[in-house]
Scaffold this motif. Structure first.
Motif, short mmCIF file in Angstrom:
data_model
loop_
_atom_site.label_atom_id
_atom_site.label_comp_id
_atom_site.label_asym_id
_atom_site.label_seq_id
_atom_site.Cartn_x
_atom_site.Cartn_y
_atom_site.Cartn_z
N VAL A 1 5.62 -5.09 81.64
CA VAL A 1 4.98 -5.11 82.95
C VAL A 1 5.04 -3.70 83.54
O VAL A 1 5.96 -2.93 83.24
N ASP A 2 4.04 -3.36 84.36
CA ASP A 2 4.06 -2.05 85.02
C ASP A 2 5.13 -2.01 86.11
O ASP A 2 5.85 -1.03 86.24
N GLU A 3 5.22 -3.09 86.86
CA GLU A 3 6.17 -3.20 87.96
C GLU A 3 6.88 -4.54 87.81
O GLU A 3 6.24 -5.57 87.59
N VAL A 4 8.21 -4.53 87.92
CA VAL A 4 8.98 -5.77 87.81
C VAL A 4 8.66 -6.66 89.01
O VAL A 4 8.80 -6.21 90.15
N PRO A 5 8.20 -7.89 88.79
CA PRO A 5 7.91 -8.78 89.91
C PRO A 5 9.17 -9.06 90.74
O PRO A 5 10.28 -9.08 90.21
N ASP A 6 8.98 -9.25 92.03
CA ASP A 6 10.12 -9.47 92.93
C ASP A 6 11.00 -10.62 92.46
O ASP A 6 12.22 -10.52 92.51
N ASP A 7 10.39 -11.68 91.97
CA ASP A 7 11.18 -12.85 91.56
C ASP A 7 11.92 -12.65 90.23
O ASP A 7 12.72 -13.49 89.83
N ALA A 8 11.67 -11.52 89.55
CA ALA A 8 12.35 -11.24 88.29
C ALA A 8 13.34 -10.08 88.41
O ALA A 8 14.01 -9.74 87.43
N GLU A 9 13.45 -9.49 89.59
CA GLU A 9 14.30 -8.30 89.75
C GLU A 9 15.77 -8.56 89.42
O GLU A 9 16.40 -7.74 88.76
N ASP A 10 16.32 -9.69 89.86
CA ASP A 10 17.73 -9.97 89.58
C ASP A 10 17.99 -10.08 88.08
O ASP A 10 18.95 -9.50 87.56
N ASP A 11 17.11 -10.80 87.38
CA ASP A 11 17.27 -10.94 85.92
C ASP A 11 17.06 -9.60 85.21
O ASP A 11 17.76 -9.28 84.25
#
Length: 62
Positions: free
Chosen positions: A36-46
């Motif tokens: 992904v170009d930018e990590v989605p907000d809902d995947a940041e913790d993982d």
């Protein structure tokens, strides 16, 4: 948040892919890569967990 995988450091253990499959996957060389170009907000913790757990410290925040 942007991440990258240093291909010279990656040891192909797959831990990041297991931890955050929405951000990491195998590339054609059999190493982990960011898909992904930018990590989605809902995947940041993982994604952070994957970065901190990487045994070869190949994952970097750009």
């Amino acid at each position: 948040m942007k991440l990258s995988v240093d291909q010279d450091l990656c040891i192909s253990c797959g831990l990041c892919i297991d931890t955050c499959p929405s951000v990491f996957d195998w590339n054609d060389d059999g190493k982990a890569d960011v898909v992904v170009d930018e990590v989605p907000d809902d995947a940041e913790d993982d994604a952070r967990e994957a970065m901190e757990s990487c045994p070869s410290e190949a994952i970097k925040e750009d």
